[in-house]
Design a protein around this motif. Structure first.
Motif, PDB file in Angstrom:
ATOM      1  N   GLU A 215       0.965  -1.125  -0.009  1.00 46.52           N
ATOM      2  CA  GLU A 215      -0.063  -0.097  -0.143  1.00 46.52           C
ATOM      3  C   GLU A 215       0.903   1.269   0.267  1.00 46.52           C
ATOM      4  N   ARG A 219       0.962   4.144  -2.867  1.00 46.59           N
ATOM      5  CA  ARG A 219       0.652   5.439  -2.612  1.00 46.59           C
ATOM      6  C   ARG A 219       1.829   6.500  -2.776  1.00 46.59           C
ATOM      7  N   ARG A 229      -2.899   2.193 -12.383  1.00 49.10           N
ATOM      8  CA  ARG A 229      -3.351   1.136 -11.472  1.00 49.10           C
ATOM      9  C   ARG A 229      -2.346  -0.021 -11.581  1.00 49.10           C
ATOM     10  N   ARG A 269      -9.828  -3.720  -1.054  1.00 48.77           N
ATOM     11  CA  ARG A 269      -9.788  -2.183  -0.457  1.00 48.77           C
ATOM     12  C   ARG A 269      -9.808  -1.018  -1.591  1.00 48.77           C
ATOM     13  N   HIS A 270      -9.199  -1.454  -2.802  1.00 49.25           N
ATOM     14  CA  HIS A 270      -8.829  -0.393  -3.839  1.00 49.25           C
ATOM     15  C   HIS A 270      -9.399  -0.903  -5.217  1.00 49.25           C
ATOM     16  N   HIS A 272      -8.553   0.238  -8.088  1.00 48.38           N
ATOM     17  CA  HIS A 272      -7.458   0.411  -8.816  1.00 48.38           C
ATOM     18  C   HIS A 272      -6.393  -0.607  -8.661  1.00 48.38           C
TER      19      HIS A 272
END
Length: 354
Positions: A215, A219, A229, A269-270, A272
């Motif tokens: 993660e 970021r 992505r 969670r994401h 992308h």
């Protein structure tokens, strides 16, 4: 009969219809892409040795696969892998863990500088974080530094240009420099360098650590490229050896289970992030180990072909245009010879068994 959520499940949700009554070569809807990959999509890739197959297939099929560190024109095609070229989107070699990937980006962005700069052996110099890309080492420390700076610049270029970053999780086990936490791709002393029990420590990354590392990588990458992505996979190749104290089979299952669970949570969670089940396509029990070589570790060419055909069949109809050359990270040359010649540094550990 009362209504309930299981009455109208699609066939792929039922084991009998989706798996038991089907050939393992024809499991429908095992992979449904979360976002399309067109031939104009600029793709970068990194990860463990199995990920080399993914990059080569992108190149051979005419996708805009980025290669920010192409091989010198005079280097013969059969020698490129030995020097770390034509493996991934830059000359970083195998990145087995999410922490390696994160620290690579931090080094490229100038926020982390490992204390262990170079290893000297017999007048030749080796990069601790890419110890095998120059088989005979560099002639001088100055040459090593210059090549490293070029490499880190290539990594920055990839972050700026990639539309999709593909990462194949390989291992949770690693060796760390205890002075600053720098993760090494191999235990010092196995290929180059000298093992120091006071400086080098074994570490087995936990689920929270792997999750947090990836993660944080995303970021940092999206700070540079907000629309990037990510496509994640887990290598089906088990551990060659373990320093965990466990049997290598249980250690391998534990490692892969952590990595697979991380991928599931990343997708949850994401939006992308997408996951491709290369791990399941090779290792799940319906496959009956038919895609492994006799050593039950390396994936046979027919297994690679099955994985890759599943991936690209799922993306049929998404390719709409010819590859678009990028200004710095440009599409790699095609075709790529010796497609089954995968460079796997971890395999050296097999030579130390009795």
């Amino acid at each position: 009969m009362a209504d309930h959520p299981y009455r109208d499940l699609p066939p792929e949700a039922l084991w009998r219809r989706a798996v038991a009554e089907r050939s393992p070569l024809h499991l429908e809807h095992l992979y449904r892409p979360r976002f399309p990959l067109g031939r104009e999509t600029r793709i970068a890739a990194a990860g463990s040795c199995f990920a080399q197959h993914i990059g080569r297939q992108f190149k051979e099929r005419g996708y805009a696969f980025l290669d920010a560190e192409p091989a010198p024109p005079l280097l013969e095609a059969g020698e490129r892998g030995r020097f770390g070229y034509d493996m991934y989107s830059a000359r970083y070699g195998n990145l087995y863990s999410a922490r390696q990937l994160l620290q690579l980006v931090q080094r490229a962005q100038g926020t982390f500088t490992p204390l262990d700069e170079a290893w000297e052996e017999g007048g030749r110099w080796f990069d601790p974080f890419r110890p095998t890309i120059e088989p005979d080492g560099f002639a001088s420390l100055e040459e090593l530094r210059a090549v490293r700076e070029h490499h880190l610049g290539a990594v920055r270029s990839l972050l700026e240009q990639a539309d999709v970053f593909v990462f194949t999780f390989g291992l949770t086990e690693a060796w760390i420099d205890t002075r600053d936490g720098a993760v090494l791709p191999l235990c010092p002393g196995t290929a180059h360098g000298t093992f120091d029990p006071e400086q080098h420590a074994f570490h087995n990354f936990s689920w929270p650590e792997v999750m947090g590392d990836f993660e944080e990588f995303m970021r940092l990458a999206r700070e540079v490229n907000p629309t990037m992505r990510f496509l994640v996979t887990v290598s089906p190749v088990p551990l060659t050896a373990t320093a965990s104290g466990q049997h290598v089979l249980t250690a391998s299952v534990a490692s892969k289970s952590i990595l697979r669970a991380v991928c599931a949570e990343l997708v949850a969670r994401h939006e992308h992030v997408d996951y491709f089940p290369s791990y399941e396509l090779v290792t799940s029990h319906p496959m009956r180990a038919m895609f492994f070589d006799p050593n039950l570790r390396t994936v046979a060419p027919r297994g690679v072909a099955h994985v890759m055909s599943t991936f690209f069949e799922a993306h049929e109809g998404t390719a709409t245009a010819a590859p678009t050359p990028a200004s710095t990270g440009r599409p790699a040359q095609v075709p790529v010879p010796h497609e089954d010649d995968v460079v796997c540094d971890e395999a050296i550990l097999d030579t130390f068994g009795a």
